[in-house]
Write a protein that holds these residues in place. Structure first.
Motif: not given
Lengths: 111, 864
Positions: B325-340
């Motif tokens: 699936f070209e075009g789908r890029r993963l990345f990490l996001k800090k969980y507690s940052d997601n709320y704000l």
């Protein structure tokens, strides 16, 4: 002689010197007088401290003099002996004399 | 004459008692000059330095501490006494100040509590710094979209292939979970359930009361309950581990075993749930989530201690691409940052709730400043009456510093008195505030809150006191005591400037509130492409769920029900979607996202969606399973220009679907979003939300009849029905919260500003009483005097309006950009706002002015 009237050796010296120097008595003249009469080097700071202490005890009184050119325009504080001070000196002298009278004649023997 | 060496002299002046400094330094200089004569300059310098060091002794050194503190105490006491006398003497002004400052402080502190609460969300996990959510950026032709949903197998595979990951947890996304109930022989209990991976309790910190966090979810048939859920079901939390319980959703009924109990989820968690089930159930529902091409579940990873998130980020970025699936890029996001920080635009972080946090923090500061300005203005205006006090004090030897401290004491005393009142206001307003914000904030006096409250209050005191302190302490005592007026232009301008600031800010707030309100109103009432009023959604359960078709047919016969059908996709938000659609001439490098709605017969007719071309699903055409209806956007996305009816495309790489109809675009998401491509497949099995259209204006009666029908048809199950329009409103919950809250705050801002204006008007009327008296005697009319007194204030408020309106236009435009469909505020709206503020200001001033203009001149002049 009660404890309050007690003067240390240096205090007595300064008090006497104020009397000796007379009208011109302030820090520097006293230092010089001690040097001149007693051949003793004293530091200005000790003289000042002692003068203030004597004033506090009531044996000296002081007043600011006029400004002079030599001192960068700064005034001098002149000290004068009070009657209490004079009486105390007299008393001390008498006490010493009466003590001396009780001692046997001093004899300096050649060894 | 020889100058004394600088450094030792400074040293001496620093430590020496100022009373002794002159005489001693004189003596020292005399000696120094003699020393220069007799020993030369260098040695004299050394001797001087030595003397300075010798003088550093008790009796010469100035007093430290001890007596100094006592003096300050005395001064503080006196200053406080003076402050209180002043408050008493000018009790009107005091009350105005108190009301303004207390209201301002209360708002600021309330907002502080809220901001604090927002910032603490999701921060309670022990492994907060290592807990990440794996998200995706989907690059497609025209834009990049960021998604939390990812492939169902991702978490498991990441944990296997990357040693930096300690454990990975899949969680079924809330939008794909049906309502669930737990049943215990006879009773049914509703609750929020989640399907989570077996390492859930290792990664997240939700303390267990019973059970081992490592194993509670390792068995497929385990369930972990919250304490309050356990209490609800069993009446106690003891001895229930090991017991069996049934859980039901629309599609499944299974018996599971209780393996653990967790403490109730704290309010500071963004994810709220009552019980947890194994993710295997969710994965096992169908094959959908075994496909890399499908989306849905969330994936969370706990990194190894010391693992570098940035490096891992680079390593996993192309992981999904390796699955084809070209075009789908993963990345990490800090969980507690997601709320704000949860809003992405075109693949880049664009904000999120933090914007509201910042907005309200700004409002808090603004309100405090507005309240402080009142204090400043009234204190400086009153200064002319206090000039003599300053003059006398200065003549008696008070320094500027001492006077400044006096005024600071006064302002800080003022702010602390306000704090007391503000605390009462907060306690009173907290329930309303919690109601609006949906929070459960309490005043708990832990150290941080206490320090913040005291800090903010002191800051307010200093802020309010700075200008008066600087200004009042500046007076020249000679001029003041001679009775000369020394009101400078600067002072008058400063005061006008402050009022200008107050009103400018207040007007911007008001205009913003009006625009926000209109926009929210607009999106809620905009035509969606179909008539949403009168649509009722029913979640089928029990007998209804077993045979949905029969239920639909039966419910159609209920009087008042005009039509009924069922759909599997939400009508208010995006949901099940796929990229795995291929058509002739598709560019393989630009995946396109299609929402997929499973429907049964009669859906388009029930919603009254219009057809662009083609037909609806119908029993007349036999098997419809390989037929689809598309919306216009979907047709456009596939680039089918002329007559799409009868064309085919493949869904999930196998099924060939034939387009039988095209419906006109309609909104199925918040108006923040544009309309996305959507395809409707005929799949009654998955179409699990019943949709009814009922007669308008008879909603209440009809609902009662439906209730009756349901009780009869489906005994033992409650009817779960809701109006689509309610659901639709709920999408704009955060906008509505902001709208309501900002309405309150804007009202408070303008009130405080008017309070200040009122005070100033009262003061100037009082000061000019004699002038007015003389003018009246000389024949001035009532109107003339009113004009005299109002013209100044009118000018300021008018100028504020001129400055504020363009600014508010810019500010609100910026906010409106966040909506795909937005209002264009009309120019006259701003004129009306400006006019209203001006009228309000006139009312406030007018009261004082008329009172002043109506005086009997003899009363004010007889003493002259």
């Amino acid at each position: 002689m009660s404890r309050t009237n007690y003067l240390g050796e240096f205090e007595e010296l300064i008090l006497t010197m104020v009397l000796v120097v007379g009208d011109e008595a302030y820090g520097n003249t006293i230092v010089k007088a001690i040097k001149g009469h007693q051949h003793r080097e004293v530091n200005l700071s000790s003289v000042h401290i002692t003068l203030y202490r004597l004033e506090e005890k009531g044996y000296l009184e002081s007043s600011m003099g006029g400004a002079t050119k030599e001192r960068g325009g700064r005034k001098k504080r002149y000290f004068k002996i009070t009657n209490t001070g004079k009486a105390l000196l007299q008393e001390m002298k008498d006490a010493r004399t009466s003590l001396w009278k009780l001692t046997p004649q001093l004899q300096f023997k050649t060894v | 004459m020889a100058g004394l060496p600088k450094i030792p002299q400074r040293l001496f002046q620093w430590y020496c008692n100022p009373l002794l400094e002159e005489q001693i330094l004189g003596d020292l200089q005399e000696q120094f000059e003699e020393d220069v004569e007799s020993f030369g300059r260098t040695k004299a310098k050394w001797r001087f330095t030595w003397n300075v060091i010798r003088f550093f002794r008790p009796g010469i050194i100035k007093d430290l501490g001890g007596s100094t503190k006592l003096n300050y105490y005395g001064m503080l006491k006196l200053n406080l006494l003076l402050a209180f006398r002043n408050f008493k003497k000018h009790s009107n002004m005091f009350l105005i100040n108190l009301t303004g400052l207390a209201t301002g402080l209360a708002c600021t502190l309330l907002i502080y509590l809220w901001v604090n609460d927002e910032l603490s969300v999701d921060k309670f996990h022990d492994n907060d710094d290592r807990l990440y959510q794996v998200m995706e950026n989907l690059h497609y032709s025209e834009a990049t979209q960021t998604s939390k949903s990812t492939s169902g197998l991702l978490a498991k595979n990441l944990a296997k292939e990357f040693p930096e990951i300690e454990s990975a947890v899949s969680i079924a996304p809330p939008f794909l979970i049906d309502d669930m109930v737990l049943t215990n022989e006879e009773s049914v209990f509703k609750g929020i359930g989640q399907f989570v991976g077996k390492d859930f309790f290792n990664a997240f910190t939700y303390p267990l009361v019973e059970g081992n966090p490592k194993h509670v979810l390792s068995d497929r048939n385990s369930i972990v309950l919250s304490e309050s859920m356990a209490l609800k079901v069993f009446g106690s939390v003891d001895d229930i581990v090991g017991k069996q319980i049934q859980w039901e959703s629309e599609e499944m009924t299974e018996t599971v075993m209780i393996t653990g109990i967790f403490e109730d989820v704290p309010t500071s968690s963004s994810s709220q749930f009552d019980f947890l089930l194994s993710y295997e159930h969710f994965l096992g529902q169908d094959d959908t989530f075994h496909e890399w091409g499908n989306y849905g579940p969330y994936a969370f990873v706990l990194l190894q201690e010391g693992a570098d998130a940035d490096q891992l980020n680079k390593k996993i970025e192309g992981y999904i691409a390796t699955k084809g699936f070209e075009g789908r890029r993963l990345f990490l996001k800090k969980y507690s940052d997601n709320y704000l920080y949860g809003r992405y635009e075109n693949g880049r972080l664009a904000g999120g709730r933090i914007e509201y946090v910042r907005l309200f923090a700004l409002i808090a500061i603004i309100l405090l400043v507005i309240a402080c300005i009142n204090f400043m203005n009234l204190s400086t205006a009153r200064a002319s009456t206090r000039m003599k006090e300053v003059g006398v004090k200065k003549t008696l030897g008070a320094s500027r510093n001492t006077l400044m401290w006096q005024y600071f004491t006064e302002s800080i005393a003022m702010s602390f008195i306000s704090l007391v009142l503000a605390l009462f206001l907060i306690v009173g307003a907290l329930p309303i505030f919690n109601d609006i914000t949906g929070k459960a904030i309490e005043i708990s006096f832990d150290l941080n809150v206490l320090l913040a409250f005291l800090g903010i209050t002191t800051l307010a005191g200093l802020l309010a006191g700075t200008y008066p302190a600087l200004y009042l302490s500046k007076f020249n005592p000679i001029l003041v005591l001679k009775g000369k007026r020394i009101t400078s232009f600067g002072e008058v301008w400063a005061r006008k400037g402050l009022v200008l600031t107050q009103f400018t800010i207040s007007i911007i707030l008001i205009a913003a509130v009006v625009i926000i309100h209109k926009q929210v109103d607009f999106v809620q009432n905009r035509s969606l492409g179909y008539d949403k009023d009168g649509i009722v959604q029913i979640v089928p359960n029990g007998k209804a769920a077993e045979n949905l078709e029969t239920f639909i047919n039966e419910v159609k016969n209920v009087p008042g029900v005009q039509n009924a059908s069922a759909i599997g996709h939400s009508l208010v938000t995006s949901g099940f979607h796929t990229y795995a659609i291929d058509w002739e001439g598709k560019d393989p490098n630009t995946p396109v996202r299609f929402e997929i709605a499973e429907v049964t017969y009669g859906l388009f007719e029930t919603l009254e969606l219009e057809f662009e071309s083609g037909r609806s699903f119908s029993k007349d055409f036999g098997a419809e399973h390989s037929k689809v209806v598309c919306n216009e956007k979907a047709i456009a996305a596939m680039g089918m220009k002329a007559d799409p009816i009868g064309k085919q495309f493949s869904l999930w790489g196998e099924e060939e679907m034939e387009i039988v109809g095209v419906v006109k675009d309609f909104h199925f998401e918040s108006l923040r979003q544009g309309i996305k491509p959507m395809i409707f497949v005929f799949d009654p099995e998955e179409a699990d939300d019943v949709v009814l259209r009922i007669e308008k204006d008879r909603e209440i009666e009809t609902m009662a009849v439906i209730q009756e029908f349901h009780n009869e048809y489906n005994p033992g199950y409650g009817l779960e029905a809701k109006f689509l329009s309610d659901d639709y409103q709920a999408q704009y919950k955060s906008e509505q919260k902001v709208s309501t809250l900002s309405r309150y705050f804007a009202a408070i801002a303008i009130l405080i500003s008017c309070l200040g204006l009122f005070g100033l008007a009262a003061f100037s009327a009082e000061r000019r009483a004699k002038e007015i008296g003389i003018r009246k005697i000389l024949g001035s009319s009532l109107l003339g005097i009113v004009r005299l007194l109002t013209v100044d204030f009118t000018r300021i408020v008018g100028l504020a309006i001129l400055i504020a309106l363009p600014l508010s236009y810019l500010v609100t435009q910026n906010w409106l950009q966040g909506f795909a469909y937005r209002i264009q505020p009309e120019w006259w709206l701003f004129v009306v706002i400006g006019g209203l503020v001006l009228i309000l200001a006139w009312v406030v001033i007018g009261w004082q002015t008329f009172k002043a203009a109506l005086i009997n001149p003899s009363e004010y002049l007889r003493n002259e």
